[in-house]
Design a protein around this motif. Sequence first.
Motif, PDB file in Angstrom:
ATOM      1  N   CYS A  62       0.852  -1.200   0.000  1.00 34.31           N
ATOM      2  CA  CYS A  62       0.000   0.000   0.000  1.00 34.31           C
ATOM      3  C   CYS A  62       0.881   1.242   0.000  1.00 34.31           C
ATOM      4  N   ASP A  63       0.523   2.219  -0.808  1.00 38.06           N
ATOM      5  CA  ASP A  63       1.225   3.509  -0.781  1.00 38.06           C
ATOM      6  C   ASP A  63       0.450   4.453   0.128  1.00 38.06           C
ATOM      7  N   LEU A  64       0.946   4.607   1.330  1.00 36.57           N
ATOM      8  CA  LEU A  64       0.233   5.422   2.330  1.00 36.57           C
ATOM      9  C   LEU A  64       0.415   6.927   2.118  1.00 36.57           C
ATOM     10  N   ALA A  65       1.068   7.306   1.027  1.00 35.95           N
ATOM     11  CA  ALA A  65       1.165   8.736   0.729  1.00 35.95           C
ATOM     12  C   ALA A  65       0.070   9.157  -0.260  1.00 35.95           C
ATOM     13  N   GLN A  66      -0.787   8.205  -0.632  1.00 34.94           N
ATOM     14  CA  GLN A  66      -1.893   8.536  -1.539  1.00 34.94           C
ATOM     15  C   GLN A  66      -3.110   8.976  -0.717  1.00 34.94           C
ATOM     16  N   PRO A  67      -3.837   9.976  -1.205  1.00 35.61           N
ATOM     17  CA  PRO A  67      -5.040  10.384  -0.471  1.00 35.61           C
ATOM     18  C   PRO A  67      -6.001   9.201  -0.341  1.00 35.61           C
ATOM     19  N   ALA A  69      -5.604   6.462   1.216  1.00 36.69           N
ATOM     20  CA  ALA A  69      -4.951   5.138   1.278  1.00 36.69           C
ATOM     21  C   ALA A  69      -5.301   4.396   2.573  1.00 36.69           C
ATOM     22  N   ALA A  70      -5.354   5.101   3.672  1.00 37.64           N
ATOM     23  CA  ALA A  70      -5.616   4.443   4.967  1.00 37.64           C
ATOM     24  C   ALA A  70      -6.998   3.787   4.964  1.00 37.64           C
ATOM     25  N   GLU A  71      -7.975   4.502   4.412  1.00 39.30           N
ATOM     26  CA  GLU A  71      -9.345   3.957   4.373  1.00 39.30           C
ATOM     27  C   GLU A  71      -9.388   2.692   3.525  1.00 39.30           C
ATOM     28  N   GLU A 116      -1.209  12.642   7.659  1.00 37.07           N
ATOM     29  CA  GLU A 116      -2.616  12.403   7.298  1.00 37.07           C
ATOM     30  C   GLU A 116      -3.027  10.941   7.456  1.00 37.07           C
ATOM     31  N   ASN A 117      -2.258  10.038   6.841  1.00 36.08           N
ATOM     32  CA  ASN A 117      -2.679   8.631   6.893  1.00 36.08           C
ATOM     33  C   ASN A 117      -2.364   7.979   8.235  1.00 36.08           C
ATOM     34  N   LEU A 118      -1.422   8.561   8.987  1.00 36.52           N
ATOM     35  CA  LEU A 118      -1.165   8.097  10.361  1.00 36.52           C
ATOM     36  C   LEU A 118      -2.388   8.403  11.242  1.00 36.52           C
ATOM     37  N   VAL A 119      -2.901   9.603  11.084  1.00 40.46           N
ATOM     38  CA  VAL A 119      -4.096   9.987  11.857  1.00 40.46           C
ATOM     39  C   VAL A 119      -5.291   9.139  11.415  1.00 40.46           C
ATOM     40  N   ALA A 120      -5.427   8.953  10.105  1.00 37.96           N
ATOM     41  CA  ALA A 120      -6.577   8.199   9.586  1.00 37.96           C
ATOM     42  C   ALA A 120      -6.539   6.754  10.084  1.00 37.96           C
ATOM     43  N   LEU A 121      -5.375   6.108  10.010  1.00 35.74           N
ATOM     44  CA  LEU A 121      -5.286   4.705  10.474  1.00 35.74           C
ATOM     45  C   LEU A 121      -5.623   4.608  11.958  1.00 35.74           C
TER      46      LEU A 121
END
Length: 263
Positions: A62-67, A69-71, A116-121
Amino acid sequence: MKTFKHKTILITGASSGIGEAMVYQLLDPTVKLLLVARSEAKLQTMAATLNRQGVQAQPYPCDLAQPGAAERLFQRITEDGHRVDVLINNAGFGKYGRFDQISLADTLEMLRLNIENLVALTHLCLPHMLERGDAGILNVASTAGFQGIPYLTVYAATKSFVIAFSEALHAEYSPHGITVTCLCPGPTTTAFQERAGMPVEGLRRLMESPEKVAAAGLRALLRGEIVHVSGAANAVVAHLSQLTPRRMRLAITQQLLGPRDDA
Ligand SMILES: NC(=O)c1ccc[n+]([C@@H]2O[C@H](COP(=O)([O-])OP(=O)(O)OC[C@H]3O[C@@H](n4cnc5c(N)ncnc54)[C@H](OP(=O)(O)O)[C@@H]3O)[C@@H](O)[C@H]2O)c1
């Protein structure tokens, strides 16, 4: 949280450096490891090797730098029937250089991955953790997060965010049985510096191995520490930097990290 046994553990940045070292320190037949990074082939090889050793491990490239991505990652994990008990938000990168000379694309990528994706996860994993009541979150920040760092300006600011975010989450969730710990490594011998394109000469004396940093982080999580700086020398430097006047500590970091030809 007192043990990793019988837990499902999601590790971002599992394919190299500190995250990979953590994977090999979490090997236990009762543990389920969900490995996240972009390098699909590396994750598949790791998971296959671990499975042969009797450890349950599943790759989630997974590329967690993509908008978003976490979801999308969380949906895949949930559809596969996993519930995350321990979240290790470790993936991150920095870019070295004068702020205006780092591309906006790289800058925004750093914000999406490191924040962003750290917060989302974290947000997505918390409902199950609250239900279970015996869970943990380990966020990997950096000693760079204790102050502004010229030429690592945005990277250091993302890590300041992670420290403040983790500290507040610790207070909110420890009464609910969820330990939130922030690991702050100092300079560590991984691929980080090369990807950041930064000089390492001034940092060599402080360099630690990823294995040592990983062990310190996992131990700190089990002890319920709020913020853990790995390495005695780094802890002293981090503490002293808080006591040093801003102008002086900026001058010191500038001396350590500043380019020789800032034009
Ligand atoms: N090394 C240091 O000196 C140092 C110091 C303080 C803090 N840290 C922090 O420690 C953490 C781990 O870094 P490291 O030192 O172990 O560096 P590393 O060896 O470069 O590891 C970074 C990990 O993050 C993954 N990653 C990078 N971009 C990603 C993306 N867009 N999506 C998903 N995964 C991604 C990488 O895997 P792929 O390339 O396969 O995606 C790799 O597994 C980072 O948060 C870093 O900021 C490092």
